[in-house]
Design a protein around this motif. Sequence first.
Motif, PDB file in Angstrom:
ATOM      1  N   ALA A  25       0.828  -1.204   0.000  1.00 60.39           N
ATOM      2  CA  ALA A  25       0.000   0.000   0.000  1.00 60.39           C
ATOM      3  C   ALA A  25       0.865   1.259   0.000  1.00 60.39           C
ATOM      4  O   ALA A  25       0.576   2.232  -0.708  1.00 60.39           O
ATOM      5  CB  ALA A  25      -0.932  -0.013   1.212  1.00 60.39           C
ATOM      6  N   LEU A  26       1.931   1.259   0.775  1.00 59.93           N
ATOM      7  CA  LEU A  26       2.832   2.418   0.818  1.00 59.93           C
ATOM      8  C   LEU A  26       3.551   2.595  -0.518  1.00 59.93           C
ATOM      9  O   LEU A  26       3.707   3.722  -1.004  1.00 59.93           O
ATOM     10  CB  LEU A  26       3.847   2.243   1.945  1.00 59.93           C
ATOM     11  CG  LEU A  26       3.298   2.385   3.374  1.00 59.93           C
ATOM     12  CD1 LEU A  26       4.301   1.855   4.384  1.00 59.93           C
ATOM     13  CD2 LEU A  26       2.958   3.843   3.668  1.00 59.93           C
ATOM     14  N   ALA A  27       4.001   1.499  -1.107  1.00 57.42           N
ATOM     15  CA  ALA A  27       4.702   1.589  -2.395  1.00 57.42           C
ATOM     16  C   ALA A  27       3.773   2.108  -3.487  1.00 57.42           C
ATOM     17  O   ALA A  27       4.184   2.912  -4.340  1.00 57.42           O
ATOM     18  CB  ALA A  27       5.266   0.221  -2.774  1.00 57.42           C
ATOM     19  N   ARG A  44       9.206   7.509   5.413  1.00 59.46           N
ATOM     20  CA  ARG A  44       9.673   6.930   6.665  1.00 59.46           C
ATOM     21  C   ARG A  44       8.953   5.613   6.954  1.00 59.46           C
ATOM     22  O   ARG A  44       9.566   4.626   7.338  1.00 59.46           O
ATOM     23  CB  ARG A  44       9.441   7.925   7.809  1.00 59.46           C
ATOM     24  CG  ARG A  44       9.673   7.367   9.214  1.00 59.46           C
ATOM     25  CD  ARG A  44      11.141   7.061   9.471  1.00 59.46           C
ATOM     26  NE  ARG A  44      11.947   8.250   9.358  1.00 59.46           N
ATOM     27  CZ  ARG A  44      12.061   9.210  10.293  1.00 59.46           C
ATOM     28  NH1 ARG A  44      11.401   9.088  11.431  1.00 59.46           N
ATOM     29  NH2 ARG A  44      12.845  10.240  10.103  1.00 59.46           N
ATOM     30  N   LEU A  45       7.636   5.592   6.767  1.00 50.77           N
ATOM     31  CA  LEU A  45       6.874   4.367   7.038  1.00 50.77           C
ATOM     32  C   LEU A  45       7.294   3.241   6.107  1.00 50.77           C
ATOM     33  O   LEU A  45       7.383   2.079   6.528  1.00 50.77           O
ATOM     34  CB  LEU A  45       5.375   4.636   6.906  1.00 50.77           C
ATOM     35  CG  LEU A  45       4.750   5.572   7.935  1.00 50.77           C
ATOM     36  CD1 LEU A  45       3.262   5.740   7.654  1.00 50.77           C
ATOM     37  CD2 LEU A  45       4.975   5.071   9.352  1.00 50.77           C
ATOM     38  N   LEU A  46       7.563   3.563   4.847  1.00 53.45           N
ATOM     39  CA  LEU A  46       7.966   2.527   3.900  1.00 53.45           C
ATOM     40  C   LEU A  46       9.325   1.951   4.289  1.00 53.45           C
ATOM     41  O   LEU A  46       9.523   0.726   4.262  1.00 53.45           O
ATOM     42  CB  LEU A  46       8.019   3.094   2.482  1.00 53.45           C
ATOM     43  CG  LEU A  46       8.424   2.104   1.376  1.00 53.45           C
ATOM     44  CD1 LEU A  46       7.503   0.893   1.360  1.00 53.45           C
ATOM     45  CD2 LEU A  46       8.414   2.801   0.009  1.00 53.45           C
ATOM     46  N   ALA A  47      10.269   2.826   4.674  1.00 50.98           N
ATOM     47  CA  ALA A  47      11.589   2.338   5.074  1.00 50.98           C
ATOM     48  C   ALA A  47      11.483   1.453   6.318  1.00 50.98           C
ATOM     49  O   ALA A  47      12.123   0.392   6.399  1.00 50.98           O
ATOM     50  CB  ALA A  47      12.522   3.519   5.341  1.00 50.98           C
ATOM     51  N   GLU A  48      10.674   1.864   7.285  1.00 51.45           N
ATOM     52  CA  GLU A  48      10.529   1.064   8.501  1.00 51.45           C
ATOM     53  C   GLU A  48       9.793  -0.245   8.231  1.00 51.45           C
ATOM     54  O   GLU A  48      10.106  -1.279   8.847  1.00 51.45           O
ATOM     55  CB  GLU A  48       9.795   1.884   9.562  1.00 51.45           C
ATOM     56  CG  GLU A  48      10.622   3.049  10.101  1.00 51.45           C
ATOM     57  CD  GLU A  48       9.866   3.914  11.084  1.00 51.45           C
ATOM     58  OE1 GLU A  48      10.513   4.660  11.840  1.00 51.45           O
ATOM     59  OE2 GLU A  48       8.614   3.848  11.102  1.00 51.45           O
TER      60      GLU A  48
END
Length: 345
Positions: free
Chosen positions: A142-144, A193-197
């Motif tokens: 979803a983030l991607a 930030r959320l995608l990296a985490e």
Amino acid sequence: MTIAPIQGPLTPQVTLPVTPVRPVIPVTPPAAPSIEINSGQVRAQLIAKTAQEAAGRQGGLAPLVADLSQALRNPMLPAQVRSAAALVLAQARPADGRVSGADIAKALAQSGLFLEARLASEPRANPRGQDLKAELLVLRQALAAWLAGAPRAPVRTPGRAPPPPYRGAGASTQPAASPSLPSDAPLSAVGQRLLAETEGAVARQELLQIASMPAGADEPLETQLVTRWMFEMPFTTPQGAAVAQFEVGRDRRGTQEGEEPAWRVAFSLDIEPLGPIHARVSLRAAQMTVGLWAEREVGLDRLRQGQDLLAHALRQADLSAEIAIQAGSPPMRAPEAGRLVDQTS
């Protein structure tokens, strides 16, 4: 001379010209060299490569849980991301002291260790809401999709990632994490930030799965006699998000024919104000050994206050138990040669 192919219901009629050729003396090609493939060695190499790649990307689950909690307060967060984030947060229990054995068993079942095995046995099953790794994968997707086309700027996550888990390492603590995103952070920065985490949390799940794999037939017999499952259980606390790391194992070493293997459970948790707490429990038949460690004086006092209550509960369960409470941390097994080295130190 012409050759007509076999006609089928959908085969067009094609005529191929054939030129007569002179007979040729057949030549027998040399035999291909025999190649022996060691499946155990190939398996070990694939696992080692996957672990090495995941170790460079892995990150703690606690920072992601903390930042997701804050991100959900932003009404501009896309609905698909909001829905996926809510399901990840649903896996985190409040650290209110009422965690039961059934809760831990449920956390193991939904930890993500068995996702691929379940999908292989039940391809049409929907793991949503029942598997932490499945929720993380959906959140990453979803983030991607939300950030598709946006430039991927380097994201610096605060703090250091916890040591990567590996088989036989034992449980270790991770400090609680508070939200690291500023309340006025641009929405694109929040997504990055959320995608990296999330990617770091997925990589850590892969390492936990590798650490929980059974030993291969080419490994030492002592290693094959111990079955371990290593998983992490997220908690929410007033000070932030915390993670308890568990290792549950069945130890067949030293057992006689017909004798039940010993159960061994280890867990470590770091929450305020107690600080790091460690437990090592062994159960063989009705004999239990319990070792508890606290790294802070306040945690040590709390454990000692509850020792009689613990002993009474074990007697009620018809278990004979030896309980030891100590300051510090349990002895850790030294890593074998060839383990990963943190080059960022």
